[in-house]
Design an enzyme around this catalytic site. Structure first.
Site, PDB file in Angstrom:
ATOM      1  N   ARG A 166      -2.493   2.883   1.792  1.00 39.93           N
ATOM      2  CA  ARG A 166      -2.046   1.391   1.879  1.00 39.93           C
ATOM      3  C   ARG A 166      -2.922   0.402   0.839  1.00 39.93           C
ATOM      4  O   ARG A 166      -3.640  -0.256   1.498  1.00 39.93           O
ATOM      5  CB  ARG A 166      -2.164   0.930   3.498  1.00 39.93           C
ATOM      6  CG  ARG A 166      -1.097   1.916   4.177  1.00 39.93           C
ATOM      7  CD  ARG A 166      -0.995   1.370   5.464  1.00 39.93           C
ATOM      8  NE  ARG A 166      -0.222   0.390   5.817  1.00 39.93           N
ATOM      9  CZ  ARG A 166       0.365   0.227   7.194  1.00 39.93           C
ATOM     10  NH1 ARG A 166      -0.227   0.717   7.983  1.00 39.93           N
ATOM     11  NH2 ARG A 166       0.881  -0.969   7.087  1.00 39.93           N
ATOM     12  N   CYS A 203      -2.683   2.032  11.036  1.00 40.58           N
ATOM     13  CA  CYS A 203      -1.995   3.394  11.026  1.00 40.58           C
ATOM     14  C   CYS A 203      -2.203   4.174   9.965  1.00 40.58           C
ATOM     15  O   CYS A 203      -2.339   3.459   8.721  1.00 40.58           O
ATOM     16  CB  CYS A 203      -0.531   3.121  11.122  1.00 40.58           C
ATOM     17  SG  CYS A 203      -0.060   2.530  12.823  1.00 40.58           S
ATOM     18  N   ASP A 252       9.705   1.170  10.073  1.00 42.45           N
ATOM     19  CA  ASP A 252       8.940   1.097  11.479  1.00 42.45           C
ATOM     20  C   ASP A 252      10.158   1.671  12.470  1.00 42.45           C
ATOM     21  O   ASP A 252       9.687   1.939  13.572  1.00 42.45           O
ATOM     22  CB  ASP A 252       9.005  -0.458  11.807  1.00 42.45           C
ATOM     23  CG  ASP A 252       7.536  -1.004  11.135  1.00 42.45           C
ATOM     24  OD1 ASP A 252       6.893  -0.064  10.378  1.00 42.45           O
ATOM     25  OD2 ASP A 252       7.247  -2.161  11.278  1.00 42.45           O
ATOM     26  N   LYS A 287       5.202  -8.518  17.461  1.00 41.68           N
ATOM     27  CA  LYS A 287       3.789  -8.143  16.964  1.00 41.68           C
ATOM     28  C   LYS A 287       3.521  -8.677  15.292  1.00 41.68           C
ATOM     29  O   LYS A 287       2.823  -9.343  15.097  1.00 41.68           O
ATOM     30  CB  LYS A 287       3.522  -6.742  17.111  1.00 41.68           C
ATOM     31  CG  LYS A 287       2.231  -6.356  16.456  1.00 41.68           C
ATOM     32  CD  LYS A 287       1.938  -5.090  16.617  1.00 41.68           C
ATOM     33  CE  LYS A 287       2.457  -4.122  15.427  1.00 41.68           C
ATOM     34  NZ  LYS A 287       1.837  -3.782  14.159  1.00 41.68           N
ATOM     35  N   ASN A 288       4.479  -8.328  14.716  1.00 39.71           N
ATOM     36  CA  ASN A 288       4.533  -8.364  13.280  1.00 39.71           C
ATOM     37  C   ASN A 288       4.832 -10.006  12.871  1.00 39.71           C
ATOM     38  O   ASN A 288       4.560 -10.183  11.515  1.00 39.71           O
ATOM     39  CB  ASN A 288       5.558  -7.464  12.456  1.00 39.71           C
ATOM     40  CG  ASN A 288       4.897  -6.034  12.502  1.00 39.71           C
ATOM     41  OD1 ASN A 288       3.856  -5.816  13.006  1.00 39.71           O
ATOM     42  ND2 ASN A 288       5.637  -5.145  11.891  1.00 39.71           N
ATOM     43  N   ARG A 326      -1.174  -0.460  20.725  1.00 33.32           N
ATOM     44  CA  ARG A 326      -1.185  -1.621  19.658  1.00 33.32           C
ATOM     45  C   ARG A 326       0.179  -2.514  19.654  1.00 33.32           C
ATOM     46  O   ARG A 326      -0.054  -3.602  19.214  1.00 33.32           O
ATOM     47  CB  ARG A 326      -1.474  -1.061  18.402  1.00 33.32           C
ATOM     48  CG  ARG A 326      -2.839  -0.459  18.319  1.00 33.32           C
ATOM     49  CD  ARG A 326      -3.036   0.192  16.899  1.00 33.32           C
ATOM     50  NE  ARG A 326      -2.545  -0.878  15.902  1.00 33.32           N
ATOM     51  CZ  ARG A 326      -1.457  -0.386  14.822  1.00 33.32           C
ATOM     52  NH1 ARG A 326      -1.404   0.647  14.716  1.00 33.32           N
ATOM     53  NH2 ARG A 326      -1.117  -1.302  14.003  1.00 33.32           N
TER      54      ARG A 326
HETATM   55  C1  UD1 Z   1       4.335  -4.508   7.277  1.00 31.93           C
HETATM   56  C2  UD1 Z   1       4.391  -4.106   8.772  1.00 31.93           C
HETATM   57  C3  UD1 Z   1       4.709  -2.832   8.816  1.00 31.93           C
HETATM   58  C4  UD1 Z   1       5.904  -2.315   8.306  1.00 31.93           C
HETATM   59  C5  UD1 Z   1       5.680  -2.671   6.500  1.00 31.93           C
HETATM   60  C6  UD1 Z   1       6.997  -2.377   5.747  1.00 31.93           C
HETATM   61  C7  UD1 Z   1       2.854  -5.809   9.622  1.00 31.93           C
HETATM   62  C8  UD1 Z   1       1.980  -6.192  10.599  1.00 31.93           C
HETATM   63  N1  UD1 Z   1       3.198  -4.867   9.358  1.00 31.93           N
HETATM   64  O1  UD1 Z   1       3.274  -3.903   6.673  1.00 31.93           O
HETATM   65  O2  UD1 Z   1       4.860  -2.569  10.270  1.00 31.93           O
HETATM   66  O3  UD1 Z   1       6.017  -0.971   8.394  1.00 31.93           O
HETATM   67  O4  UD1 Z   1       5.440  -4.252   6.399  1.00 31.93           O
HETATM   68  O5  UD1 Z   1       8.179  -3.134   6.265  1.00 31.93           O
HETATM   69  O6  UD1 Z   1       3.688  -6.999   9.423  1.00 31.93           O
HETATM   70  N2  UD1 Z   1       1.688  -1.630  -1.264  1.00 31.93           N
HETATM   71  C9  UD1 Z   1       1.061  -1.324  -2.315  1.00 31.93           C
HETATM   72  N3  UD1 Z   1       0.297  -2.362  -2.667  1.00 31.93           N
HETATM   73  C10 UD1 Z   1      -0.133  -3.516  -1.862  1.00 31.93           C
HETATM   74  C11 UD1 Z   1       0.884  -3.827  -0.757  1.00 31.93           C
HETATM   75  C12 UD1 Z   1       1.837  -2.698  -0.412  1.00 31.93           C
HETATM   76  O7  UD1 Z   1       1.488  -0.571  -3.003  1.00 31.93           O
HETATM   77  O8  UD1 Z   1      -0.839  -4.345  -2.383  1.00 31.93           O
HETATM   78  C13 UD1 Z   1       2.682  -0.529  -0.768  1.00 31.93           C
HETATM   79  C14 UD1 Z   1       2.304   0.083   0.494  1.00 31.93           C
HETATM   80  O9  UD1 Z   1       1.268   1.081   0.371  1.00 31.93           O
HETATM   81  C15 UD1 Z   1       3.683   0.456   1.404  1.00 31.93           C
HETATM   82  C16 UD1 Z   1       4.543  -0.560   0.691  1.00 31.93           C
HETATM   83  O10 UD1 Z   1       4.000  -1.275  -0.285  1.00 31.93           O
HETATM   84  O11 UD1 Z   1       3.811   1.825   0.522  1.00 31.93           O
HETATM   85  C17 UD1 Z   1       5.027  -1.443   1.782  1.00 31.93           C
HETATM   86  O12 UD1 Z   1       3.844  -2.110   2.240  1.00 31.93           O
HETATM   87  P1  UD1 Z   1       3.780  -3.907   2.894  1.00 31.93           P
HETATM   88  O13 UD1 Z   1       5.370  -4.033   2.683  1.00 31.93           O
HETATM   89  O14 UD1 Z   1       2.773  -4.405   2.230  1.00 31.93           O
HETATM   90  O15 UD1 Z   1       3.542  -3.429   4.236  1.00 31.93           O
HETATM   91  P2  UD1 Z   1       2.494  -4.163   5.173  1.00 31.93           P
HETATM   92  O16 UD1 Z   1       2.540  -5.513   4.932  1.00 31.93           O
HETATM   93  O17 UD1 Z   1       1.222  -3.304   5.266  1.00 31.93           O
END
Ligand code: UD1
Length: 419
Positions: free
Chosen positions: A122, A117, A307, A22-23, A399
């Site tokens: 986020r 989620c 995850d 999915k990711n 999902r």
């Molecule tokens: C992706 C995955 C999710 C996984 C996560 C971490 C998908 C669709 N989702 O989510 O399943 O759990 O990676 O491996 O691929 N953060 C900030 N500012 C930002 C971006 C992120 O503070 O601009 C923080 C987030 O709040 C979180 C951490 O960084 O605490 C990790 O986020 P990120 O790696 O961006 O995860 P996602 O891309 O949302």
């Protein structure tokens, strides 16, 4: 709303066909905005989040259809719309990965903060800061975001403060057709980033270093459509491994071609599983008792994936001894703990640390899926519980897992989906 009714106690045995990731599929679908013509994406899982991405692509003017079980074809005549309505954005968190490609294609994008989620705050500040460095002006107003690159998106040298997966993906997609070269330092290294880059490179992009901390991208003028097979889903693989472990069963998970399970297989070994990778399959054989694990810390790849935190907590809740889990990626990722405790588990949460005292038995209960992976953990726990568990709000689980109940049922679980 649908629910799962699970009577625990059956050993899982047999074969499970692993879905595509999915990711990986979601950012690849977003990236197809940049690619004129027909992108033929095989091994694309049949999931509600994939349909949500398809609705955004359709809104942007693409034609999207599924052939057979797992191939999605995106016919892109050239995207020129730059606005994504709030209703489509809020269907899932990863709708934010449309920002980079729409900007890369049209130099402009208007959207709102995504849904997804409830794992704590986020923010997307890392995405937006990087885009600003690429010549994009960002206006934020009451959850709405308007981005415009007056002179087109420009290559830049970007150092991420944290290796965010979504930010790395958005920067790559904004950069592939940008004017000049981009370098991302402290980039996320997840295998799904490598898959996105492989798809784009097959279309003619020039991305080097995906999977490493520094990624370099040279902007190209056009990308040509291609056929691409999405990588297998490592989180789904771990979910089925946990299901085998908690029921004392034996599974062959097929379709795992090229999947690197090193970062988590070791933990399954410690918990008491024999794990073999052979001939594009993972073989998992559980021993009779589950061992506790002294310390699991979630970290960016190649660390233990956040995850999988909930997914391993389910078997650890009936392990011999006490396990300590530290969640370092999301602030609020222990929502499944209440449900597991209602089933008789003994888990205490202290901030980002969860202390899991193994109990002898879990018992069936009426519980609610709180989020995708937390919901999967509840299903795993229910497979081993005495009595019947009813899990409501299973749309969270749908999902991310294709035919979850059907695969588990075929392997021997007593699981029924009810409306
Ligand atoms: C992706 C995955 C999710 C996984 C996560 C971490 C998908 C669709 N989702 O989510 O399943 O759990 O990676 O491996 O691929 N953060 C900030 N500012 C930002 C971006 C992120 O503070 O601009 C923080 C987030 O709040 C979180 C951490 O960084 O605490 C990790 O986020 P990120 O790696 O961006 O995860 P996602 O891309 O949302």
């Amino acid at each position: 709303m649908q629910r799962f009714v699970i009577s625990g106690g059956n050993e899982l045995n047999g074969d499970i066909t692993l879905q595509g990731a999915k990711n990986s599929a979601l950012p690849i679908l977003s990236a197809s905005v940049l690619v004129r013509g027909s992108s033929v994406l095989s091994n694309c899982p049949d999931l509600t989040d994939i349909y949500a991405a398809a609705r955004i692509l359709t809104h942007l003017g693409c034609k999207v259809h599924r052939t057979g079980q797992n191939t999605v074809i995106v016919d892109n005549p050239g995207v020129s719309l730059t606005y994504i309505p709030d209703k489509l954005m809020r269907e899932m968190r990863s709708s934010i990965t449309f920002l980079g490609p729409v900007l890369g294609e049209c130099s402009e994008c208007r959207l709102c903060l995504p849904g997804g989620c409830q794992l704590g705050p986020r923010p997307i500040d890392i995405h937006l800061d990087a885009l600003r460095q690429m010549g994009v002006t960002v206006c934020e107003d009451h959850g709405g975001i308007y981005c415009k690159a007056e002179e087109g998106v420009k290559g830049a040298k970007i150092v991420l403060p944290f290796p965010s997966v979504g930010a790395t993906e958005n920067i790559i997609m904004a950069a592939v057709k940008a004017d000049g070269d981009t370098e991302i330092k402290n980039a996320a290294r997840e295998p799904e980033i490598v898959d996105l880059a492989s798809y784009l490179n097959k279309c003619g992009a020039k991305i080097h270093g995906a999977g490493e901390s520094t990624i370099s991208i040279s902007g190209v003028k056009t990308l040509n459509s291609c056929e691409y097979s999405v990588m297998p889903d490592r989180i789904a693989a771990a979910t089925y491994m946990s299901a085998a472990l908690i029921t004392g069963g034996k599974l062959r998970i097929t379709g795992t071609d090229g999947l690197d399970i090193e970062s988590f297989a070791v933990f399954f070994g410690q918990m008491g599983c024999s794990v073999y990778v052979y001939d594009n399959s993972i073989y998992v054989k559980a021993k009779k008792r589950i061992n506790a694990i002294k310390s699991i810390k979630t970290l960016p790849y190649p660390g233990f994936p956040t995850d999988m935190q909930a997914i391993v907590m389910a078997p650890l809740s009936i392990a011999d001894g006490t396990s300590i889990i530290e969640e370092n990626i999301f602030e609020s990722r222990y929502k499944h703990v209440d449900a597991l405790n209602r089933m008789g588990a003994d888990i205490k949460v202290y901030g980002k640390v969860a202390v899991v005292h193994g109990v002898n038995t879990l018992y069936g209960a009426d519980i609610e899926a709180t989020d995708l992976r937390g919901g999967a953990a509840m299903v795993i726990a229910a497979l081993a519980a005495e009595g019947t568990t009813e899990i409501s709000e299973v749309q969270h689980i749908d999902r991310g897992y294709e035919s979850f109940d059907k695969f588990l049922h075929a392997a021997g679980a007593d699981i029924v989906r009810k409306s």
